[in-house]
Design a protein around this motif. Structure first.
Motif, PDB file in Angstrom:
ATOM      1  N   ASP A  47       0.627  -1.169  -0.197  1.00 59.41           N
ATOM      2  CA  ASP A  47      -0.227   0.416  -0.102  1.00 59.41           C
ATOM      3  C   ASP A  47       0.931   1.163   0.122  1.00 59.41           C
ATOM      4  N   ASN A  48       0.567   2.217   0.235  1.00 56.18           N
ATOM      5  CA  ASN A  48       0.924   3.826   0.574  1.00 56.18           C
ATOM      6  C   ASN A  48       2.833   3.586   1.429  1.00 56.18           C
ATOM      7  N   GLY A  49       2.851   2.751   1.939  1.00 53.98           N
ATOM      8  CA  GLY A  49       4.124   2.782   2.571  1.00 53.98           C
ATOM      9  C   GLY A  49       4.698   2.001   2.118  1.00 53.98           C
ATOM     10  N   LEU A  50       4.738   1.130   0.644  1.00 55.45           N
ATOM     11  CA  LEU A  50       5.726   0.455  -0.382  1.00 55.45           C
ATOM     12  C   LEU A  50       6.372   1.485  -0.850  1.00 55.45           C
ATOM     13  N   VAL A  51       5.191   2.016  -1.297  1.00 50.51           N
ATOM     14  CA  VAL A  51       5.099   2.878  -2.281  1.00 50.51           C
ATOM     15  C   VAL A  51       6.198   4.159  -1.797  1.00 50.51           C
ATOM     16  N   LEU A  52       5.973   5.056  -0.777  1.00 49.18           N
ATOM     17  CA  LEU A  52       7.117   5.609  -0.501  1.00 49.18           C
ATOM     18  C   LEU A  52       8.168   4.995  -0.212  1.00 49.18           C
ATOM     19  N   ILE A 133       4.165   9.277  11.889  1.00 49.45           N
ATOM     20  CA  ILE A 133       4.470   9.979  10.723  1.00 49.45           C
ATOM     21  C   ILE A 133       2.526   8.962   9.704  1.00 49.45           C
ATOM     22  N   PHE A 134       1.259   9.551  10.230  1.00 51.12           N
ATOM     23  CA  PHE A 134       0.125   8.397   9.616  1.00 51.12           C
ATOM     24  C   PHE A 134      -0.379   8.881   8.012  1.00 51.12           C
ATOM     25  N   LEU A 135       0.081   7.871   7.361  1.00 48.77           N
ATOM     26  CA  LEU A 135      -0.069   7.497   5.627  1.00 48.77           C
ATOM     27  C   LEU A 135      -1.433   8.000   5.607  1.00 48.77           C
ATOM     28  N   GLN A 136      -1.921   6.724   6.450  1.00 50.68           N
ATOM     29  CA  GLN A 136      -3.334   6.361   6.074  1.00 50.68           C
ATOM     30  C   GLN A 136      -3.272   5.241   4.814  1.00 50.68           C
ATOM     31  N   HIS A 137      -4.436   4.452   4.767  1.00 57.01           N
ATOM     32  CA  HIS A 137      -4.306   3.348   3.884  1.00 57.01           C
ATOM     33  C   HIS A 137      -6.101   3.997   3.638  1.00 57.01           C
ATOM     34  N   TYR A 181      -2.862  18.015   3.777  1.00 55.59           N
ATOM     35  CA  TYR A 181      -2.758  18.365   2.268  1.00 55.59           C
ATOM     36  C   TYR A 181      -2.333  17.393   1.545  1.00 55.59           C
ATOM     37  N   THR A 182      -2.092  16.195   1.561  1.00 52.98           N
ATOM     38  CA  THR A 182      -0.683  15.652   0.962  1.00 52.98           C
ATOM     39  C   THR A 182      -1.121  14.694  -0.427  1.00 52.98           C
ATOM     40  N   GLY A 183      -2.509  14.496  -0.253  1.00 50.30           N
ATOM     41  CA  GLY A 183      -2.717  12.774  -0.811  1.00 50.30           C
ATOM     42  C   GLY A 183      -2.055  11.307  -0.936  1.00 50.30           C
ATOM     43  N   LEU A 184      -2.501  10.837  -1.018  1.00 53.87           N
ATOM     44  CA  LEU A 184      -2.098   9.734  -0.557  1.00 53.87           C
ATOM     45  C   LEU A 184      -0.723   9.362  -2.041  1.00 53.87           C
ATOM     46  N   ALA A 185      -0.055   8.778  -1.354  1.00 54.33           N
ATOM     47  CA  ALA A 185       1.118   8.068  -2.094  1.00 54.33           C
ATOM     48  C   ALA A 185       0.972   7.414  -2.944  1.00 54.33           C
ATOM     49  N   ARG A 186       0.141   6.574  -2.909  1.00 45.37           N
ATOM     50  CA  ARG A 186      -0.325   5.413  -4.142  1.00 45.37           C
ATOM     51  C   ARG A 186      -0.809   5.988  -4.669  1.00 45.37           C
ATOM     52  N   TYR A 187      -1.169   6.995  -4.920  1.00 41.76           N
ATOM     53  CA  TYR A 187      -2.046   7.659  -6.437  1.00 41.76           C
ATOM     54  C   TYR A 187      -0.576   8.456  -7.562  1.00 41.76           C
ATOM     55  N   ASP A 188       0.552   8.507  -6.722  1.00 39.75           N
ATOM     56  CA  ASP A 188       1.539   9.205  -7.933  1.00 39.75           C
ATOM     57  C   ASP A 188       1.732   7.506  -8.525  1.00 39.75           C
ATOM     58  N   ASN A 189       1.288   6.419  -8.496  1.00 39.85           N
ATOM     59  CA  ASN A 189       1.033   5.474  -9.327  1.00 39.85           C
ATOM     60  C   ASN A 189      -0.122   4.402 -10.091  1.00 39.85           C
ATOM     61  N   PHE A 360     -10.072  15.709  -5.609  1.00 39.37           N
ATOM     62  CA  PHE A 360      -8.136  15.651  -5.879  1.00 39.37           C
ATOM     63  C   PHE A 360      -7.839  16.442  -6.861  1.00 39.37           C
ATOM     64  N   THR A 361      -7.712  17.566  -5.912  1.00 36.83           N
ATOM     65  CA  THR A 361      -6.617  18.664  -6.585  1.00 36.83           C
ATOM     66  C   THR A 361      -4.844  18.509  -6.928  1.00 36.83           C
ATOM     67  N   TYR A 362      -4.922  17.767  -5.884  1.00 39.98           N
ATOM     68  CA  TYR A 362      -3.177  17.205  -6.594  1.00 39.98           C
ATOM     69  C   TYR A 362      -3.404  15.304  -7.434  1.00 39.98           C
ATOM     70  N   GLU A 363      -2.717  16.067  -8.340  1.00 39.06           N
ATOM     71  CA  GLU A 363      -3.018  14.517  -9.718  1.00 39.06           C
ATOM     72  C   GLU A 363      -1.359  13.746  -8.764  1.00 39.06           C
ATOM     73  N   PHE A 364       0.257  14.319  -8.793  1.00 43.93           N
ATOM     74  CA  PHE A 364       1.016  13.809  -8.607  1.00 43.93           C
ATOM     75  C   PHE A 364       1.725  14.637  -7.900  1.00 43.93           C
ATOM     76  N   GLY A 365       2.953  13.785  -7.139  1.00 39.22           N
ATOM     77  CA  GLY A 365       4.246  15.114  -6.686  1.00 39.22           C
ATOM     78  C   GLY A 365       3.341  14.362  -5.028  1.00 39.22           C
ATOM     79  N   ASN A 366       3.017  13.308  -5.019  1.00 40.58           N
ATOM     80  CA  ASN A 366       2.100  13.378  -3.283  1.00 40.58           C
ATOM     81  C   ASN A 366       3.308  12.075  -2.552  1.00 40.58           C
ATOM     82  N   CYS A 367       3.954  11.578  -3.209  1.00 39.14           N
ATOM     83  CA  CYS A 367       4.776  11.059  -2.163  1.00 39.14           C
ATOM     84  C   CYS A 367       6.026  12.250  -1.654  1.00 39.14           C
TER      85      CYS A 367
END
Length: 385
Positions: A47-52, A133-137, A181-189, A360-367
Motif C-alpha cells: 500500500d502507501n507504505g511500499l510506495v513511499l 507520520i500517519f500515511l493512511q491506507h 493535505y498531501t495526497g495518498l502516496a499510492r496515487y502517484d502510481n 483530487f486537486t493534486y494529481e501527482f507529486g504526493n510522495c
C-alpha cells in the motif's frame, strides 16, 4: 480469570521488552542512527507504505530507511533484504524506540505492540524518539472517533483529498500543522490501463457487530445472505473477483461453494489493492473508501447499502460524504443488477471535473510532498543524492 492473567502477563512482558529496548538503544546508535521506519499493518507491504519506501530508495538513497514486515509474507519480496525489520522481533522494539521517523498506513502500525503504544501515549509516557507520520491506507469519509485527538497523537496526519482534509482539520481536534493535505502516496502510481480491465471487483468493508461471530452465526447474518445471493445471481459470463476485508477473511470459506472459473473468492493476500483497482472494469462496494481510488481512475462504482442506518450507528458515524456524488447507491439486489448491466456497457457516468475541484486537486507529486513535510518536522534541510 486464567485468560485475564495470561493477557496481563503478556502485557507486562511486552512492556519489559520495550523498556529494555529503550535503554539499549543508547548503545546501538550506529546501526539505528537516523533511521526512518516504515510499516503498514506491521506484517505486509502493498500500500502507501511500499510506495513511499520505493520513492525514498530511488530519490534519497542516503536515508537509513527500514521496513517492518513478516519475512514469511510474500510481500517481503518487495523489500531489500537488508532493509527488513522482522515484525515483533526484538530488533523491531529497538528500531521503534530508536528511529527518528515512524511511518505507517495504519495507526501505530510501526509499533511492535500497538495496544501498549497507544496506552503509553494516552498516559503521556513517551518511550520512542521519532516523529509519527500517519500515511493512511485510504481516504477518511466518516467521523471516526478513535482517530480524534487526543485518542491518538501524531506529528503528521496525511490526507488524500481536499474535502477530507477540511473535515478532519475542523472535527478531529489535532493541533495546528498536524493535519496536512498531501495526497495518498499510492496515487502517484495509479495509471489507468483500459486494455487490461477484464473483471468486476466486489469489495465490501467489514462490520464491527459481526467481527466476533462464529462461522455458523455468520452464515445466518444479513451481510452473508445478501452477498451470497448477489454473487450467485451475478455469476455468469463476466469474471468477478470478490475480495473480503482483512477483518472478515476468517469467513472466506462460507462463500467457497460459489467459486468457479468466473468467480474468485479472494483476499488482500491474493492481490495488491493497486492491481485490483487498475484492472477492474468497475467496483461494487458498500462503504469502503476504496471507491475513491476507482473514482480517481474515472471508473464507475455501485454502492450496496442495505444496512446503512445500522452501519452509521454501530460502525462509523456519518461524515461529510454524499455517496450519490460518486456512484449508484442501491439498497436491493434488483437495483444492483440493473446498474451492473449499465456499467458493463458505459464509462463513468459522473462528473470527473467535480471530483478534481473538490477532492483530487493534486494529481501527482504526493510522495514528494510527504517527504518534504517530514524533513520540515525534523527541522533539517532536504537533501537528495
Amino acid at each position: 480469570m486464567i485468560e485475564k492473567i495470561r493477557l496481563y502477563a503478556k502485557s507486562v512482558c511486552n512492556l519489559f521488552k520495550m523498556v529494555v529496548a529503550y535503554f539499549l538503544s543508547n548503545f546501538v546508535k550506529s546501526k539505528y542512527k537516523n533511521m526512518w521506519l516504515i510499516a503498514e499493518r506491521g506484517y505486509d507491504a502493498h500500500d502507501n507504505g511500499l510506495v513511499l519506501y520505493r520513492y525514498l530508495k530511488n530519490n534519497y538513497p542516503h536515508i537509513n530507511v527500514k521496513y517492518v514486515i513478516d519475512r514469511n509474507n510474500k510481500d517481503s519480496m518487495e523489500i531489500d533484504d537488508n532493509d527488513i525489520i522482522e515484525y515483533k522481533s526484538f530488533k523491531h522494539y529497538l528500531a521503534y524506540v530508536s528511529s527518528i521517523v515512524l511511518i505507517s498506513t495504519h495507526i501505530y502500525g510501526f509499533s511492535p505492540n500497538i495496544e501498549l503504544s497507544l496506552f503509553l501515549d494516552r498516559k503521556n509516557v513517551k518511550i520512542y524518539r521519532g516523529k509519527k507520520i500517519f500515511l493512511q491506507h485510504g481516504i477518511i469519509k466518516d467521523n471516526i472517533v478513535g482517530l480524534h485527538y487526543p485518542n491518538i497523537t501524531l506529528d503528521v496526519f496525511c490526507c488524500g483529498a481536499l474535502k477530507e482534509f477540511n473535515f478532519i482539520k475542523e472535527n478531529f481536534g489535532f493541533p495546528n500543522d498536524v493535519v496536512q493535505y498531501t495526497g495518498l502516496a499510492r496515487y502517484d502510481n495509479l495509471v489507468r490501463n483500459i486494455d487490461e480491465e477484464n473483471f468486476i471487483l466486489i469489495m465490501p468493508t467489514w462490520r464491527k457487530w459481526l467481527n466476533n461471530c462464529a462461522i455458523d452465526e455468520f452464515k445466518e447474518t444479513e451481510y452473508f445472505k445478501k452477498y451470497h445471493s448477489l454473487l450467485k445471481n451475478m455469476n455468469g459470463k463476466q469474471k468477478i473477483i470478490f475480495c473480503l476485508h482483512p477483518e472478515f477473511i476468517k469467513f472466506r470459506d462460507t462463500f467457497l461453494d460459489l467459486k468457479n472459473n468466473n468467480l474468485e473468492i479472494a483476499s488482500y493476500d491474493d492481490y495488491s489493492i493497486p492491481f485490483l483497482i487498475k484492472n477492474c472494469k468497475f467496483l461494487i462496494t458498500d462503504y469502503s473508501s476504496v471507491f475513491f481510488d476507482v473514482t480517481y481512475m474515472n471508473k464507475n462504482t455501485i454502492f450496496y447499502q442495505f444496512d446503512r442506518n445500522r452501519f452509521q450507528s454501530e460502525h462509523y458515524s456519518k461524515g461529510y460524504l454524499d455517496y450519490n456524488d460518486f456512484g449508484f447507491v442501491c439498497s436491493t439486489e434488483e437495483e444492483i443488477l440493473k446498474n451492473v448491466r449499465y456499467c458493463e456497457n458505459n464509462i463513468n457516468n459522473f462528473n470527473f471535473e467535480f471530483f478534481k475541484r473538490n477532492y483530487f486537486t493534486y494529481e501527482f507529486g504526493n510522495c514528494d510532498r510527504i517527504v518534504k513535510l517530514i524533513f520540515k518536522k525534523l527541522g533539517i534541510e532536504e537533501e537528495r543524492q
